[in-house]
Design a protein around this motif. Sequence first.
Motif, PDB file in Angstrom:
ATOM      1  N   LEU A   1       0.755  -1.296  -0.091  1.00 60.39           N
ATOM      2  CA  LEU A   1       0.066  -0.042  -0.021  1.00 60.39           C
ATOM      3  C   LEU A   1       0.792   1.237   0.090  1.00 60.39           C
ATOM      4  N   ALA A   2       1.807   1.135   0.918  1.00 62.50           N
ATOM      5  CA  ALA A   2       2.894   2.432   0.942  1.00 62.50           C
ATOM      6  C   ALA A   2       3.554   2.506  -0.584  1.00 62.50           C
ATOM      7  N   ARG A   3       3.792   1.684  -1.341  1.00 65.03           N
ATOM      8  CA  ARG A   3       4.443   1.864  -2.710  1.00 65.03           C
ATOM      9  C   ARG A   3       3.375   2.486  -3.584  1.00 65.03           C
ATOM     10  N   CYS A   4       2.052   2.164  -3.083  1.00 64.09           N
ATOM     11  CA  CYS A   4       0.806   2.932  -4.210  1.00 64.09           C
ATOM     12  C   CYS A   4       0.820   4.397  -3.824  1.00 64.09           C
ATOM     13  N   VAL A   5       1.315   4.859  -2.835  1.00 62.20           N
ATOM     14  CA  VAL A   5       0.979   6.455  -2.447  1.00 62.20           C
ATOM     15  C   VAL A   5       1.571   7.229  -3.478  1.00 62.20           C
ATOM     16  N   PRO A   6       2.769   7.132  -3.862  1.00 61.85           N
ATOM     17  CA  PRO A   6       3.493   8.086  -4.756  1.00 61.85           C
ATOM     18  C   PRO A   6       2.490   8.096  -6.251  1.00 61.85           C
ATOM     19  N   PHE A   7       2.348   7.308  -6.622  1.00 57.89           N
ATOM     20  CA  PHE A   7       1.435   7.157  -7.892  1.00 57.89           C
ATOM     21  C   PHE A   7       0.111   7.568  -7.611  1.00 57.89           C
ATOM     22  N   ALA A   8      -0.486   7.119  -6.413  1.00 58.89           N
ATOM     23  CA  ALA A   8      -1.762   7.838  -6.138  1.00 58.89           C
ATOM     24  C   ALA A   8      -1.788   9.318  -6.008  1.00 58.89           C
ATOM     25  N   LEU A   9      -0.833   9.988  -5.495  1.00 55.04           N
ATOM     26  CA  LEU A   9      -0.618  11.298  -5.512  1.00 55.04           C
ATOM     27  C   LEU A   9      -0.378  11.923  -6.838  1.00 55.04           C
ATOM     28  N   ALA A  10       0.278  11.182  -7.634  1.00 56.19           N
ATOM     29  CA  ALA A  10       0.405  11.859  -9.129  1.00 56.19           C
ATOM     30  C   ALA A  10      -1.082  11.694  -9.925  1.00 56.19           C
ATOM     31  N   LEU A  11      -1.728  10.541  -9.594  1.00 57.01           N
ATOM     32  CA  LEU A  11      -3.208  10.610 -10.338  1.00 57.01           C
ATOM     33  C   LEU A  11      -4.025  11.739  -9.800  1.00 57.01           C
ATOM     34  N   LEU A  12      -3.777  11.966  -8.394  1.00 53.49           N
ATOM     35  CA  LEU A  12      -4.652  13.090  -7.853  1.00 53.49           C
ATOM     36  C   LEU A  12      -4.297  14.353  -8.339  1.00 53.49           C
ATOM     37  N   VAL A  13      -3.223  14.546  -8.528  1.00 54.74           N
ATOM     38  CA  VAL A  13      -2.781  16.026  -9.064  1.00 54.74           C
ATOM     39  C   VAL A  13      -3.503  16.058 -10.541  1.00 54.74           C
ATOM     40  N   VAL A  14      -3.307  14.872 -11.406  1.00 56.60           N
ATOM     41  CA  VAL A  14      -3.837  14.903 -12.795  1.00 56.60           C
ATOM     42  C   VAL A  14      -5.537  15.213 -12.666  1.00 56.60           C
ATOM     43  N   ALA A  15      -6.143  14.546 -11.740  1.00 61.78           N
ATOM     44  CA  ALA A  15      -7.373  14.648 -11.666  1.00 61.78           C
ATOM     45  C   ALA A  15      -7.766  16.206 -11.250  1.00 61.78           C
ATOM     46  N   ILE A  16      -6.959  16.942 -10.498  1.00 60.98           N
ATOM     47  CA  ILE A  16      -7.284  18.068  -9.998  1.00 60.98           C
ATOM     48  C   ILE A  16      -7.042  19.120 -11.224  1.00 60.98           C
ATOM     49  N   GLU A  17      -5.759  19.045 -11.742  1.00 60.24           N
ATOM     50  CA  GLU A  17      -5.443  19.677 -12.782  1.00 60.24           C
ATOM     51  C   GLU A  17      -6.305  19.716 -14.266  1.00 60.24           C
ATOM     52  N   LEU A  18      -6.934  18.673 -14.469  1.00 60.34           N
ATOM     53  CA  LEU A  18      -7.832  18.396 -15.721  1.00 60.34           C
ATOM     54  C   LEU A  18      -9.282  18.769 -15.290  1.00 60.34           C
ATOM     55  N   SER A  19      -9.418  19.266 -14.261  1.00 61.99           N
ATOM     56  CA  SER A  19     -10.792  19.607 -13.713  1.00 61.99           C
ATOM     57  C   SER A  19     -11.106  21.137 -13.399  1.00 61.99           C
ATOM     58  N   PRO A  20     -12.280  21.533 -13.311  1.00 61.12           N
ATOM     59  CA  PRO A  20     -12.529  22.962 -12.869  1.00 61.12           C
ATOM     60  C   PRO A  20     -11.499  23.570 -11.824  1.00 61.12           C
ATOM     61  N   ALA A  21     -11.157  22.739 -10.896  1.00 61.46           N
ATOM     62  CA  ALA A  21     -10.637  23.167  -9.753  1.00 61.46           C
ATOM     63  C   ALA A  21      -9.075  23.226  -9.957  1.00 61.46           C
ATOM     64  N   HIS A  22      -8.632  23.266 -11.349  1.00 64.83           N
ATOM     65  CA  HIS A  22      -7.088  23.472 -11.632  1.00 64.83           C
ATOM     66  C   HIS A  22      -6.411  24.757 -11.138  1.00 64.83           C
ATOM     67  N   PHE A  23      -7.255  25.570 -10.611  1.00 66.14           N
ATOM     68  CA  PHE A  23      -6.632  26.799  -9.707  1.00 66.14           C
ATOM     69  C   PHE A  23      -5.994  26.272  -8.611  1.00 66.14           C
ATOM     70  N   VAL A  24      -6.226  25.284  -8.115  1.00 63.18           N
ATOM     71  CA  VAL A  24      -5.522  24.635  -6.781  1.00 63.18           C
ATOM     72  C   VAL A  24      -3.893  24.611  -7.224  1.00 63.18           C
ATOM     73  N   TYR A  25      -2.969  25.070  -6.281  1.00 61.00           N
ATOM     74  CA  TYR A  25      -1.680  24.915  -6.518  1.00 61.00           C
ATOM     75  C   TYR A  25      -1.255  23.424  -6.308  1.00 61.00           C
ATOM     76  N   THR A  26      -0.878  22.660  -7.196  1.00 60.18           N
ATOM     77  CA  THR A  26      -0.609  21.063  -6.699  1.00 60.18           C
ATOM     78  C   THR A  26       0.827  20.875  -6.542  1.00 60.18           C
ATOM     79  N   GLY A  27       1.911  21.929  -7.002  1.00 61.77           N
ATOM     80  CA  GLY A  27       3.104  21.575  -7.197  1.00 61.77           C
ATOM     81  C   GLY A  27       3.736  20.802  -6.011  1.00 61.77           C
ATOM     82  N   PRO A  28       3.644  21.389  -4.864  1.00 64.98           N
ATOM     83  CA  PRO A  28       4.162  20.432  -3.629  1.00 64.98           C
ATOM     84  C   PRO A  28       3.833  19.120  -3.608  1.00 64.98           C
TER      85      PRO A  28
END
Length: 375
Positions: A23-50
């Motif tokens: 499960l711990a090994r899945c966390v980095p890739f889950a975070l990357a997918l979360l960033v993709v979901a935010i940036e491709l949605s209307p909520a892309h104004f949220v700063y996801t850099g960190p």
Amino acid sequence: MRSFFRSSRRPGADGQSGVFLALARCVPFALALLVVAIELSPAHFVYTGPVLTATPALAAVTMGPRGTVSAAVLALAVSVTTATYNQAWGTQPVYTNCVAVVLVSGASVMTSRAIARRRGIELDQVRRIAVAAQEVILRPVPARLGPVRAASLCLAAGTGAQVGGDLYDAVETCYGVRMIVGDVRGKGLNAVRAVAVALGAFREAVHYEGDPVEVMNHCAAALQRETAMPGAFDQEALMEGFTTALMAQVPPGEPAVELINRGHPPPLLLRQGTVHALTPTCPLPPFGLEDLITGPPVKAESYPFLPGDRLLLYTDGVIEARNRDNSFFPLAHIMEGTHADSPQHFLAQLHQQLLRHTAGALADDVAMILLDRLS
């Protein structure tokens, strides 16, 4: 015998830690997918850099260098893709984010390589210590013991520093040639301790106990005393504390072999190209289950052992070895088709056949003793 008790084993901490690590090994890739979901949605104004920058750093903690590189490449690809999709090139946050991802990725890869190197050095040291300890406990049998020629083979399964739980020894005494082969439940330090206790009791008792049954009783009593000591074994070892064992005795001047079998696979006798299993007429339970012994007093069972015969004592890791088709290793058939002029060459050929059958991946420890009757 080990497979008989396998279904009763409770899942331990190793299984739970394995699930947690996955499960711990899945966390980095889950975070990357979360960033993709935010940036491709209307909520892309949220700063996801960190969040994206943390992806390779988290991968360095739970993955090796390859996994960290994969997470770093993914983070950089997500950063470039989302910036292009949102037409954000030319803004300071985008360039800052890309530079941060590159720097953190480089540092994470170097850190992951350093961790892997250190673990490899530590594991190699533990392996050497384990092999040295095993060689002290399990010494090779002499090539000649009275009326027989002998050879031994011991193979540890798996990787890492696990020391096998198989035991064997062969000694020439005034009562004849005496051998033991056994299999301790489990691996690691508990198994090593049980192997040392059983072999220590055997090596002492064979020289002054005339009855082979009493030799085996000494081994059982020694294991019982060790198990009863506070802190000697962990709770799982106490619940599964049994050891299968087989003792063989070749009396002086007699063309026979006497056997005491405590729940162990029967030895195989090769005579004139045909293998015979020396199955006990009165099966006995393994060490640690003495309460199950009922009926008349235990006696050794005698079988003819003539000049020219070959006798193989082995552990269940041999006959339970499986190939890709999930078929067991056909030990008796392989013995009948193996021709060698010495016990050492015979075991070497069996070894090659076993590795070929399992594609070099043994699932259990293996120990064998081979005897050639000369006179």
